[in-house]
Scaffold this motif. Structure first.
Motif, mmCIF file in Angstrom:
data_model
loop_
_atom_site.group_PDB
_atom_site.id
_atom_site.type_symbol
_atom_site.label_atom_id
_atom_site.label_comp_id
_atom_site.label_asym_id
_atom_site.label_seq_id
_atom_site.Cartn_x
_atom_site.Cartn_y
_atom_site.Cartn_z
ATOM 1 N N ARG A 154 1.170 -1.174 -0.447
ATOM 2 C CA ARG A 154 0.242 0.239 -0.241
ATOM 3 C C ARG A 154 0.746 1.638 0.172
ATOM 4 O O ARG A 154 0.756 2.235 -0.730
ATOM 5 C CB ARG A 154 -0.717 0.121 1.305
ATOM 6 N N GLY A 155 2.130 0.922 0.549
ATOM 7 C CA GLY A 155 3.035 2.421 0.556
ATOM 8 C C GLY A 155 3.510 2.513 -0.302
ATOM 9 O O GLY A 155 3.595 3.450 -1.276
ATOM 10 N N ALA A 156 3.710 0.951 -0.994
ATOM 11 C CA ALA A 156 4.282 1.551 -2.498
ATOM 12 C C ALA A 156 3.246 1.894 -3.728
ATOM 13 O O ALA A 156 3.264 3.172 -4.549
ATOM 14 C CB ALA A 156 4.912 0.030 -3.154
ATOM 15 N N VAL A 157 2.090 2.200 -3.318
ATOM 16 C CA VAL A 157 1.682 2.538 -4.109
ATOM 17 C C VAL A 157 1.112 4.261 -3.752
ATOM 18 O O VAL A 157 1.347 4.459 -4.934
ATOM 19 C CB VAL A 157 -0.426 1.856 -4.520
ATOM 20 N N ALA A 158 1.044 4.785 -2.708
ATOM 21 C CA ALA A 158 1.159 5.546 -2.299
ATOM 22 C C ALA A 158 2.714 6.664 -3.341
ATOM 23 O O ALA A 158 1.737 7.827 -3.395
ATOM 24 C CB ALA A 158 1.042 6.366 -0.684
ATOM 25 N N MET A 159 3.465 5.944 -2.996
ATOM 26 C CA MET A 159 4.398 6.439 -3.445
ATOM 27 C C MET A 159 4.750 6.700 -4.638
ATOM 28 O O MET A 159 4.818 7.894 -5.192
ATOM 29 C CB MET A 159 5.682 5.497 -3.403
ATOM 30 N N SER A 160 4.234 5.512 -5.112
ATOM 31 C CA SER A 160 4.407 5.626 -7.478
ATOM 32 C C SER A 160 3.321 6.427 -7.799
ATOM 33 O O SER A 160 3.568 6.721 -9.222
ATOM 34 C CB SER A 160 4.816 4.461 -7.551
ATOM 35 N N GLY A 161 2.094 6.153 -7.089
ATOM 36 C CA GLY A 161 1.205 6.770 -7.687
ATOM 37 C C GLY A 161 0.528 5.645 -8.346
ATOM 38 O O GLY A 161 -0.732 5.876 -9.687
ATOM 39 N N GLU A 162 1.202 4.722 -8.710
ATOM 40 C CA GLU A 162 0.434 2.798 -10.038
ATOM 41 C C GLU A 162 -0.323 2.370 -8.625
ATOM 42 O O GLU A 162 0.210 1.909 -7.837
ATOM 43 C CB GLU A 162 1.422 2.602 -10.043
#
Length: 299
Positions: free
Chosen positions: A117-125
């Motif tokens: 979920r943090g990676a989604v927030a970071m990347s916008g993907e």
């Protein structure tokens, strides 16, 4: 202070707590060594939360998101098989127990899923695979905006795909799993390094031209590339993000894995057409992806 979210990333060695605002900016950060055992985990989490309250001067009355290793029942806020934390055997009802101590609601998630979920927030993907290369090897999957846990909570357990029938015994009981080649613990076994983190020591030695280090690094990178390839062929995500403790290497890790992917695709026009190397990124070493993802759980 406007609306904020609290996230706790509970790991075997440390518990990291963050206060994150709605724009994703980190407003406060506290880290404490994790005490082992169920009571130790609860005590550490409560200490970190109170320190965040003190640092922000805010009541922090909203829900707290918690990312923790092990098998997590998100409906019940319970965890078991968090072996490295000394939480074995029966379910630990972490959500209820921690909510009683903190006086606020608590949402519990597996640490890799929280980091995803943090990676989604970071990347916008919103269509990605997050591959965590830590003590073990496991992936989180967000497909078309939805987290995929799987029917038994085993989605993304790519580290336990056996790839070498003559390989070493894995913790899971199988032989020659990807995790025995492509994980932090596999690196530590292949390249003992004293006080320096094994990944840092190995990549530095390889960069300096040590031929044995180059061979060990390339075998490791090929193992990670195999995990990327399996995940990409299974669910074909838009992007693949490398994270976990080993990802603190940063760009050298991405380059090594991308090179291995290019080599694996050299004899296959089909694989080459998928451009797996081009879809690869790595979490910045200063971005606490799991704690940010945990904070998002509390929204």
């Amino acid at each position: 202070m406007g609306p904020v979210n609290v996230g706790l990333d509970i790991g075997a060695t440390k518990t990291l707590g963050l206060v994150v605002d709605d724009a994703g900016a980190i407003r406060a950060e506290v880290r404490e060594p994790t005490e082992p055992g169920a009571e130790g985990v609860l005590r550490t989490a409560a200490r970190v939360f109170e320190a965040l309250r003190a640092e922000t001067g805010a009541e922090l009355t909203g829900a707290v998101g918690v990312g923790i290793p092990g098998l997590v029942d998100t409906e019940r806020g319970a965890v078991k098989h968090a072996v490295n934390l000394g939480v074995n055997g029966d379910w630990l009802h972490l959500g209820d127990l921690l909510a009683d101590r903190l006086g606020v609601p608590v949402v519990v998630e597996n640490d890799v899923n929280a980091a995803t979920r943090g990676a989604v927030a970071m990347s916008g993907e919103d269509d990605l695979v997050y591959l965590s290369i830590g003590t073990g090897l496991a992936a989180g999957l967000v497909l078309e905006g939805r987290l995929r846990r799987g029917d038994h909570g085993a989605a993304g357990e790519v580290g336990h795909i056996p790839v070498d029938p003559n390989g070493v015994q894995c913790e899971c009981g199988q032989r020659g799993c990807l995790e025995t080649i492509a994980s932090g613990s596999a690196l530590a076994a292949a390249w003992p390094s004293g006080d320096v983190p094994p990944a840092q020591a190995l990549f530095a030695a390889a960069r300096a031209g040590d031929t044995k280090a180059v061979a060990v690094r390339d075998r490791f990178a090929a193992g990670v590339a195999s995990a990327v390839r399996v995940l990409a062929l299974a669910v074909d995500p838009r992007t693949i993000v490398l994270g976990g403790g080993v990802a603190h290497l940063g760009e050298p890790l991405r380059v090594a894995v991308a090179d291995a992917l290019l080599q694996q695709a050299a004899s296959s026009p089909f694989l080459a057409s998928l451009d797996l190397a081009g879809r690869l990124s790595v979490v910045p070493s200063d971005y606490p992806v799991a704690a940010v993802g945990a904070a998002m759980l509390g929204r």
